[in-house]
Write a protein that holds these residues in place. Structure first.
Motif, PDB file in Angstrom:
ATOM      1  N   THR A 215       9.456   3.513  -9.283  1.00 36.59           N
ATOM      2  CA  THR A 215       8.394   4.489  -9.489  1.00 36.59           C
ATOM      3  C   THR A 215       7.589   4.717  -8.217  1.00 36.59           C
ATOM      4  N   LEU A 216       7.330   3.644  -7.492  1.00 37.71           N
ATOM      5  CA  LEU A 216       6.447   3.724  -6.327  1.00 37.71           C
ATOM      6  C   LEU A 216       7.172   4.094  -5.038  1.00 37.71           C
ATOM      7  N   ASN A 217       8.501   3.938  -5.010  1.00 35.46           N
ATOM      8  CA  ASN A 217       9.213   4.095  -3.741  1.00 35.46           C
ATOM      9  C   ASN A 217      10.327   5.130  -3.715  1.00 35.46           C
ATOM     10  N   SER A 218      10.886   5.484  -4.871  1.00 31.04           N
ATOM     11  CA  SER A 218      12.033   6.387  -4.848  1.00 31.04           C
ATOM     12  C   SER A 218      11.621   7.813  -4.464  1.00 31.04           C
ATOM     13  N   LYS A 219      12.439   8.428  -3.645  1.00 32.29           N
ATOM     14  CA  LYS A 219      12.238   9.830  -3.257  1.00 32.29           C
ATOM     15  C   LYS A 219      13.109  10.763  -4.084  1.00 32.29           C
ATOM     16  N   PRO A 239       0.996   6.679  -6.837  1.00 30.24           N
ATOM     17  CA  PRO A 239       1.116   8.070  -6.369  1.00 30.24           C
ATOM     18  C   PRO A 239       0.346   9.015  -7.292  1.00 30.24           C
ATOM     19  N   LYS A 240      -0.091  10.124  -6.747  1.00 28.56           N
ATOM     20  CA  LYS A 240      -0.878  11.062  -7.544  1.00 28.56           C
ATOM     21  C   LYS A 240      -0.063  11.687  -8.672  1.00 28.56           C
ATOM     22  N   TRP A 266      -3.403   2.233 -12.411  1.00 26.63           N
ATOM     23  CA  TRP A 266      -3.004   3.488 -13.072  1.00 26.63           C
ATOM     24  C   TRP A 266      -4.237   4.234 -13.576  1.00 26.63           C
ATOM     25  N   PHE A 267      -5.166   3.486 -14.169  1.00 25.11           N
ATOM     26  CA  PHE A 267      -6.383   4.100 -14.704  1.00 25.11           C
ATOM     27  C   PHE A 267      -7.215   4.730 -13.584  1.00 25.11           C
ATOM     28  N   ASP A 268      -7.402   4.002 -12.501  1.00 26.70           N
ATOM     29  CA  ASP A 268      -8.209   4.503 -11.386  1.00 26.70           C
ATOM     30  C   ASP A 268      -7.571   5.727 -10.740  1.00 26.70           C
ATOM     31  N   ALA A 269      -6.235   5.814 -10.816  1.00 31.87           N
ATOM     32  CA  ALA A 269      -5.536   6.965 -10.245  1.00 31.87           C
ATOM     33  C   ALA A 269      -5.566   8.171 -11.184  1.00 31.87           C
TER      34      ALA A 269
END
Length: 317
Positions: A215-219, A239-240, A266-269
C-alpha cells in the motif's frame, strides 16, 4: 515510506512469525511435523524470479494442524472463485503470514479464500517468496529456536522490558510478487468476473506487513481497500490517496502492546479506517479459535465491505 516505517512493517512481522512458531501450544499440538507438499493444481506461477542464495527446495510442514510452506523461491497465485451466479465482482488478494520464513497456507490462506468465496468474493492466495531456511526440518527447528531465544527478553526482565531488535529484511521480492499478482488479476479480470475497481488485499501477520508495504510503496497497485490483520501497529507515512483500511488485533497479541500508531496515521491523514481491538485471540488466530472474542472479525470485515459499497456491482444490488 520512511526507513522507520519500513522497520515497523518488516520487523514486527518477522518477530510475529518467530514468536508464533516458538510459542507453546495450548489446545492443539504445536510440534512441527514433516508434510508432503499438497497438490496445488490451480496455482499459477508469477514468473518473478527466484531467491538469491536459496539452495534448498520448497518444503512443507504441519503445526497446530495447519499446513505451512517454507523455502518458497517461486511465487504463485491460486484463484478461488465463487460458485457460478454468486459472484459480486469484488476481489481480494490473500497474503498468509509466517515471519517471511514460512507461510501459513491453510489457516491464513486457503480457509480465508473459501470464506470470501462464500460471500461472493473472488479470492487469490499469494504464495510469495521467502527468506531461506535450513533444508532439513531439524535444522529449521534449531534455527527458529535460536532466533526465538534471541528475540526473547532475558529471564527476570519485567513485563515491559524491550525485546531485542527483530530482523530487518528487504521486501523487494515480496513487493514484486504482490504487484505481479495484482497485474495478473487485472489482466484476467473478465475471465474471473472481477471488477478491477474493487480489488483489495488482506494479510495476516507478515502478510499484513506485506499488505501495508504494498500500500505504501507500490507504484502499480491501485488497491481499493486493505485489511491488515494482527500486523505491526507502529505509525507509518500515509499517502493522500491511501485506500480505506480495516484492521484488527487482540489485546493479548504481543504485537499490540498498547499501540495505535498505524490507526492514528490513517486517521490523521483523513483516510477511512475501521479498527477492531479484541479482548482476546492471541496471535495467528486466522478465522478464529475456540472461545475467543476475536472470532467475529471476519463478519465485521464483510459488513464493512458491504457498507462501503465494495460488494455492490456496478448495476447495484
Amino acid at each position: 515510506m520512511t526507513m522507520a516505517s519500513l522497520s515497523n512493517v518488516a520487523g514486527a512481522a518477522a518477530l510475529a512469525g518467530l514468536l508464533a512458531l516458538g510459542s507453546p501450544a495450548s489446545a492443539q499440538d504445536g510440534t512441527i511435523y514433516p508434510l508432503a507438499a499438497p497438490p496445488e493444481p490451480n496455482a499459477i506461477p508469477l514468473g518473478t524470479g527466484g531467491v538469491e542464495g536459496q539452495t534448498a527446495q520448497e518444503s512443507w510442514f504441519r503445526q497446530w494442524g495447519d499446513p505451512m510452506a517454507r523455502n518458497v523461491s517461486k511465487a504463485t497465485l491460486t484463484p478461488f472463485l465463487p460458485k457460478p451466479g454468486t459472484a459480486n465482482g469484488a476481489a481480494v488478494i490473500v497474503a498468509p503470514g509466517g515471519g517471511f520464513r514460512w507461510l501459513s497456507m491453510g489457516n491464513e490462506g486457503w480457509e480465508v479464500a473459501e470464506a470470501l468465496n462464500a460471500k461472493g468474493i473472488a479470492a487469490f492466495v499469494l504464495k510469495y517468496r521467502l527468506q531461506p531456511t535450513p533444508e532439513s526440518l531439524d535444522g529449521f527447528k534449531a534455527s527458529m529456536e535460536r532466533t526465538f531465544a534471541a528475540a526473547t527478553p532475558p529471564a527476570g526482565a519485567g513485563e515491559g522490558a524491550p525485546r531485542p531488535a527483530p530482523p530487518r529484511w528487504d521486501l523487494s521480492n515480496q513487493l514484486q510478487d504482490a504487484e505481479a499478482a495484482y497485474a495478473l488479476i487485472v489482466a484476467r479480470a473478465k475471465e474471473w468476473g472481477v471488477d478491477t475497481s474493487r480489488i483489495g488485499m488482506i494479510g495476516f501477520s507478515a502478510g499484513a506487513g506485506l499488505t501495508m508495504h504494498s500500500t505504501l510503496n507500490s507504484k502499480t497497485m491501485k488497491l481499493a481497500f486493505i485489511g491488515p490483520i494482527y500486523g505491526g501497529m507502529g505509525p507509518v507515512d500515509v499517502p493522500k490517496d491511501a485506500p480505506p483500511m480495516f484492521t484488527a488485533i487482540a489485546t493479548d497479541d504481543f504485537l499490540f502492546r498498547g499501540q495505535f500508531g498505524v490507526v492514528k496515521s490513517w486517521f490523521d491523514a483523513g483516510r477511512p479506517v475501521e479498527f477492531h481491538l479484541y479482548q482476546n485471540g492471541g496471535h495467528g488466530f486466522g478465522l478464529g479459535n475456540p472461545n475467543r472474542t476475536s472470532n467475529r472479525w471476519f463478519d465485521a470485515f464483510i459488513h464493512w465491505l458491504d457498507v462501503n459499497g465494495f460488494l455492490a456491482s456496478k448495476t447495484g444490488k
